[in-house]
Design a protein around this motif. Structure first.
Motif, PDB file in Angstrom:
ATOM      1  N   ILE A 329      43.268  44.472  36.922  1.00  0.00           N
ATOM      2  CA  ILE A 329      43.349  43.169  38.143  1.00  0.00           C
ATOM      3  C   ILE A 329      44.483  43.972  38.911  1.00  0.00           C
ATOM      4  N   MET A 330      44.616  43.837  40.108  1.00  0.00           N
ATOM      5  CA  MET A 330      45.498  44.470  41.037  1.00  0.00           C
ATOM      6  C   MET A 330      45.506  43.505  42.237  1.00  0.00           C
ATOM      7  N   ILE A 358      36.389  45.915  43.603  1.00  0.00           N
ATOM      8  CA  ILE A 358      35.865  44.451  43.795  1.00  0.00           C
ATOM      9  C   ILE A 358      36.777  43.578  44.201  1.00  0.00           C
ATOM     10  N   SER A 359      36.686  43.285  45.539  1.00  0.00           N
ATOM     11  CA  SER A 359      37.476  42.221  46.156  1.00  0.00           C
ATOM     12  C   SER A 359      37.356  40.819  45.722  1.00  0.00           C
ATOM     13  N   LEU A 360      38.299  39.999  45.059  1.00  0.00           N
ATOM     14  CA  LEU A 360      38.068  38.813  44.566  1.00  0.00           C
ATOM     15  C   LEU A 360      38.345  37.607  45.465  1.00  0.00           C
ATOM     16  N   PRO A 361      37.984  36.305  45.357  1.00  0.00           N
ATOM     17  CA  PRO A 361      38.457  35.391  46.035  1.00  0.00           C
ATOM     18  C   PRO A 361      39.828  34.826  45.889  1.00  0.00           C
ATOM     19  N   ALA A 362      40.505  34.482  46.804  1.00  0.00           N
ATOM     20  CA  ALA A 362      41.797  33.925  46.657  1.00  0.00           C
ATOM     21  C   ALA A 362      42.191  32.923  45.690  1.00  0.00           C
ATOM     22  N   ALA A 372      43.163  38.937  44.649  1.00  0.00           N
ATOM     23  CA  ALA A 372      43.600  40.261  43.875  1.00  0.00           C
ATOM     24  C   ALA A 372      42.148  40.951  44.098  1.00  0.00           C
ATOM     25  N   CYS A 373      41.914  42.219  43.354  1.00  0.00           N
ATOM     26  CA  CYS A 373      40.844  42.861  43.098  1.00  0.00           C
ATOM     27  C   CYS A 373      40.781  43.630  41.860  1.00  0.00           C
ATOM     28  N   PHE A 389      32.665  52.804  45.417  1.00  0.00           N
ATOM     29  CA  PHE A 389      31.794  51.556  45.687  1.00  0.00           C
ATOM     30  C   PHE A 389      32.604  50.383  46.130  1.00  0.00           C
ATOM     31  N   LEU A 390      32.483  49.809  47.191  1.00  0.00           N
ATOM     32  CA  LEU A 390      33.218  48.615  47.397  1.00  0.00           C
ATOM     33  C   LEU A 390      32.428  47.531  47.631  1.00  0.00           C
ATOM     34  N   ILE A 391      32.967  46.259  46.800  1.00  0.00           N
ATOM     35  CA  ILE A 391      32.336  45.209  46.783  1.00  0.00           C
ATOM     36  C   ILE A 391      33.002  43.936  47.233  1.00  0.00           C
TER      37      ILE A 391
END
Length: 453
Positions: A329-330, A358-362, A372-373, A389-391
């Protein structure tokens, strides 16, 4: 009749209320979780020969009950728990609390009432862990996780770093593919978290792995945590989740990594999961990066002195086996920041180690509201990888008080999207090699086999 989880949570939260007023939330969790752990181990192992823990007369929860209401109850409780720790060689493994601490628990009758009240909560017949442990229902471990979340909420930003939401942990566990491994007499699978916190990421990842004939996970768990109290919580967490053989070390991973091999190089792991402190400003304490004995920064560059995101990232890359996989997680900043971070990022991209982002919700995490992602690293066949692969999963969540939470459908959508990408890459490769050909439209067409594989 077994107590329901919600009822158990309510009873244990009552124990926290006994401490309110004199003890900070960041501390009263330690008192309550030590008693939760001691009650669980006493109920499960007292009188059991050859058990994982020794629980003898004078060092069991029953002895705490006998101490209730006594003028020296705090001193008695400390001695009983200390005796248990000595019997099991656990000294220093649990959070450092004293039930005879006047600064936090008061003096005289106030201390007696608080400590006796705490014991009384756990004395409730409904909290009988011998009878309430149902097969396939880890009620105690789940209770532990629930309270880590509650304590993170109450402790505020400075103390929220020890908890990773279980939904995020589950996504990482599934995306690194640990569920696909097979038991082997020649291969011992390993799982590592260099910033272990309370151990939730390790536990979720190990839960995803297959089990052996005895029902135990076929992966061996390793973790290191800088904060001594939190390291104790991680050890308790593993035990409560039936993973007590996991090896949790205390100490600073970046300056003094605990897991090395016979050549004094970093131990290599099959799987790594990690949620490090974001933008760690003290990452370089105790280490001269330009002379790092483990050569973690060679070929990549030295991270900025006041931002350790890539220091943790490069530690993971160096600690991965040649076919190893990791989910970390970054903060989003690692994807676009310039200067030294850009140099490191370009060097990592040239290695083709990153499989997906994978871009996560704030506002998912306790301790920070920034988005974070998840970065998925896979060294296996990295030379053949031609893209990342970007999500974008930033809009899939539900509101839960002042935080956002991922729903089951959000988790499944992320996992299935990345899984479909794997299938698409395989089909593309087979097409390029002349094994198959698609005829007709994407919607109504069909695949034709041209030759056997």
């Amino acid at each position: 009749m077994a107590v329901k989880k919600s009822e158990l949570y309510s009873m244990l939260w009552e124990a926290c209320n006994k401490l309110r007023g004199g003890v900070e939330p960041a501390r009263y969790k330690d008192y309550v979780l030590v008693l939760l752990f001691f009650k669980y181990v006493s109920d499960r192992y007292k009188g059991q020969p050859f058990a994982e823990f020794t629980v003898r007369e004078g060092a069991a929860f029953d002895d705490l009950i006998k101490a209730k209401g006594k003028p020296d109850v705090g001193e008695r409780v400390d001695k009983i728990i200390q005796k248990f720790l000595e019997d099991n060689r656990l000294q220093g493994s649990l959070p450092d609390v004293s039930f005879n601490n006047p600064d936090e628990l008061g003096t005289g009758k106030e201390l007696v009432d608080k400590v006796s009240g705490l014991i009384g909560v756990f004395q409730n017949p409904a909290i009988d862990f011998k009878n309430n442990r149902a097969s396939g229902d880890d009620i105690i471990g789940d209770a532990y996780e629930y309270f880590m979340m509650k304590f993170a909420q109450e402790s505020g930003k400075s103390k929220g770093q020890f908890y990773t939401p279980s939904e995020v942990s589950r996504i990482i566990a599934r995306l690194i593919g640990i569920g696909d491994i097979k038991q082997s007499s020649t291969k011992k699978w390993t799982l590592y978290d260099p910033a272990a916190g309370s151990g939730s990421l390790l536990i979720r990842a190990a839960d995803e792995a297959p089990v052996d004939e005895d029902g135990d996970s076929i992966v061996t768990i390793f973790g290191q945590e800088k904060d001594h109290v939190t390291a104790g919580l991680a050890k308790m967490n593993l035990i409560l989740h039936q993973k007590g053989t996991g090896d949790i070390k205390k100490g600073n991973t970046l300056s003094d990594p605990a897991f090395t091999d016979e050549f004094d190089e970093l131990k290599k792991f099959d799987f790594i999961v990690m949620n490090p402190p974001f933008s760690d400003k003290s990452w370089s304490d105790g280490i001269k990066a330009t002379e790092d004995k483990y050569k973690r920064f060679d070929g990549f560059g030295v991270p900025p002195e006041k931002n350790g995101d890539y220091a943790w990232f490069l530690h993971v890359i160096k600690s991965l086996d040649s076919n190893g996989k990791a989910g970390i997680i970054m903060p989003h900043g690692v994807l676009f920041r310039g200067n030294a971070k850009e140099t490191i990022r370009i060097a990592i991209l040239k290695k083709h180690y990153i499989k997906g982002i994978i871009s996560l919700p704030a506002n998912l995490f306790y301790g920070t509201g920034i988005p974070a992602c998840i970065v998925i690293i896979d060294k296996e066949n990295a030379d053949e990888r031609d893209g990342i692969f970007l999500i974008d999963a930033s809009r899939g969540f539900k509101k839960d008080g002042n935080k956002n939470r991922l729903r089951e459908q959000d988790i499944e959508k992320i996992v299935q999207t990345l899984s479909r990408s794997k299938v698409q890459r395989v089909m593309k490769a087979l097409t390029n090699e002349g094994y198959i050909r698609r005829e007709g439209s994407r919607k109504n067409g069909r695949w034709v086999i041209l030759k056997d594989i």
